[in-house]
Design a protein around this motif. Structure first.
Motif, PDB file in Angstrom:
ATOM      1  N   LEU A 282       0.826  -1.199   0.000  1.00  0.00           N
ATOM      2  CA  LEU A 282       0.000   0.000   0.000  1.00  0.00           C
ATOM      3  C   LEU A 282       0.865   1.255   0.000  1.00  0.00           C
ATOM      4  O   LEU A 282       0.575   2.243  -0.693  1.00  0.00           O
ATOM      5  CB  LEU A 282      -0.926  -0.010   1.223  1.00  0.00           C
ATOM      6  CG  LEU A 282      -1.909   1.163   1.359  1.00  0.00           C
ATOM      7  CD1 LEU A 282      -2.822   1.240   0.143  1.00  0.00           C
ATOM      8  CD2 LEU A 282      -2.728   1.020   2.633  1.00  0.00           C
ATOM      9  N   MET A 283       1.959   1.212   0.768  1.00  0.00           N
ATOM     10  CA  MET A 283       2.854   2.363   0.847  1.00  0.00           C
ATOM     11  C   MET A 283       3.503   2.664  -0.502  1.00  0.00           C
ATOM     12  O   MET A 283       3.699   3.819  -0.885  1.00  0.00           O
ATOM     13  CB  MET A 283       3.932   2.124   1.913  1.00  0.00           C
ATOM     14  CG  MET A 283       4.814   3.339   2.184  1.00  0.00           C
ATOM     15  SD  MET A 283       5.924   3.078   3.580  1.00  0.00           S
ATOM     16  CE  MET A 283       4.772   2.981   4.927  1.00  0.00           C
ATOM     17  N   HIS A 284       3.838   1.591  -1.236  1.00  0.00           N
ATOM     18  CA  HIS A 284       4.442   1.776  -2.554  1.00  0.00           C
ATOM     19  C   HIS A 284       3.490   2.495  -3.509  1.00  0.00           C
ATOM     20  O   HIS A 284       3.891   3.439  -4.207  1.00  0.00           O
ATOM     21  CB  HIS A 284       4.854   0.430  -3.149  1.00  0.00           C
ATOM     22  CG  HIS A 284       6.284   0.089  -2.927  1.00  0.00           C
ATOM     23  ND1 HIS A 284       7.304   0.587  -3.705  1.00  0.00           N
ATOM     24  CD2 HIS A 284       6.884  -0.689  -2.004  1.00  0.00           C
ATOM     25  CE1 HIS A 284       8.461   0.120  -3.280  1.00  0.00           C
ATOM     26  NE2 HIS A 284       8.234  -0.650  -2.241  1.00  0.00           N
ATOM     27  N   VAL A 285       2.236   2.064  -3.557  1.00  0.00           N
ATOM     28  CA  VAL A 285       1.309   2.691  -4.496  1.00  0.00           C
ATOM     29  C   VAL A 285       0.961   4.113  -4.053  1.00  0.00           C
ATOM     30  O   VAL A 285       0.758   4.997  -4.888  1.00  0.00           O
ATOM     31  CB  VAL A 285       0.034   1.833  -4.689  1.00  0.00           C
ATOM     32  CG1 VAL A 285       0.378   0.508  -5.335  1.00  0.00           C
ATOM     33  CG2 VAL A 285      -0.712   1.617  -3.391  1.00  0.00           C
ATOM     34  N   ILE A 286       0.903   4.344  -2.731  1.00  0.00           N
ATOM     35  CA  ILE A 286       0.659   5.700  -2.244  1.00  0.00           C
ATOM     36  C   ILE A 286       1.848   6.607  -2.579  1.00  0.00           C
ATOM     37  O   ILE A 286       1.670   7.762  -2.985  1.00  0.00           O
ATOM     38  CB  ILE A 286       0.388   5.692  -0.723  1.00  0.00           C
ATOM     39  CG1 ILE A 286      -0.968   5.039  -0.436  1.00  0.00           C
ATOM     40  CG2 ILE A 286       0.402   7.113  -0.166  1.00  0.00           C
ATOM     41  CD1 ILE A 286      -1.270   4.888   1.043  1.00  0.00           C
TER      42      ILE A 286
END
Length: 247
Positions: free
Chosen positions: A116-120
């Motif tokens: 999730l952090m990567h896509v954010i």
């Protein structure tokens, strides 16, 4: 590329964690694949941020011609893809948390968090890129693009550091943050003639904890007596209790 790599790492971690063949080779199961994937993704975030800084400094020192409309178009497509991916990941995690609440489990999936952090992070850098490209296209501020790249890299480094710190803590069997050792200590203190000699609690997987307790008592009551009382106040999947008679 980093986005695909991060999701690939997360997917592989879940496959390995759910493999029955892999579980046979580990004493406490395959739950550690989850924080391991998160830790790897955090390092990948750091590498991407450093490359962004290097590229941005290079662009500041040696400005290049930019096809602003094409770049804005690509950045907008990237933003849409990442926002949709983030919503899908967030929605899946919300359903998991709802199910876990019914079972009274405390979960925190670092593998899911890293994906999730990567896509954010990708969505965030897309917003910065679009802003910088608009400044360059309509205000002639071509330097805004590399400056935004440096700003985005700093934010991503901060996110990556936090994820790296949390996952490293779990990989090194730091004291579990999801289980209150104080509750266990207070419970045992209320039992007459019982002395707590040793207590260790650590996390095995997003929904699994292990606990090792050594109790000194004047009257032996058996480990099951303490097991029932402890399981009533905290959720521990692997609970080992040793009872020693003291004078």
């Amino acid at each position: 590329g980093s986005h695909v790599g991060a999701l690939g790492i997360s997917w592989l971690a879940y496959r390995l964690a759910r493999s029955s063949k892999m579980k046979e080779n580990f004493s406490f199961g395959t739950g550690k694949f989850v924080p391991l994937a998160g830790y790897t993704s955090a390092l990948l975030l750091g590498v991407v941020a450093i490359l962004m800084v290097i590229e941005s400094i290079e662009r500041l020192m040696n400005p290049t011609q930019i096809d602003f409309m094409m770049a804005i178009f690509v950045a907008v497509i990237g933003l849409i893809v990442n926002l949709v991916s983030a919503l899908i990941l967030k929605d899946s995690h919300t359903h998991e948390d709802h199910e876990e609440d019914h079972d009274h489990h405390h979960t925190h999936d670092h593998n899911h968090e890293s994906a999730l952090m990567h896509v954010i992070a990708d969505a965030f850098t897309s917003v910065l890129a679009i802003t910088a490209l608009l400044f360059g296209r309509y205000l002639g501020l071509n330097w805004a693009d590399p400056i935004m790249g440096i700003v985005g890299a700093i934010v991503i480094l901060k996110w990556g550091y936090g994820l790296c710190k949390n996952t490293a803590w779990e990989l090194l069997d730091g004291h579990a943050k999801g289980v209150s050792t104080e509750k266990i200590k207070k419970l045992l203190e209320t039992l007459e003639g019982v002395k707590l000699l040793d207590l260790h609690v650590w996390r095995l997987a997003p929904n699994a904890h292990a606990c090792e307790i050594i109790i000194g008592t004047k009257e032996l009551k058996g480990s099951d007596f303490y097991r029932v009382k402890i399981q009533d106040i905290v959720q521990i999947e692997h609970l080992v209790i040793e009872e020693r008679k003291i004078t």
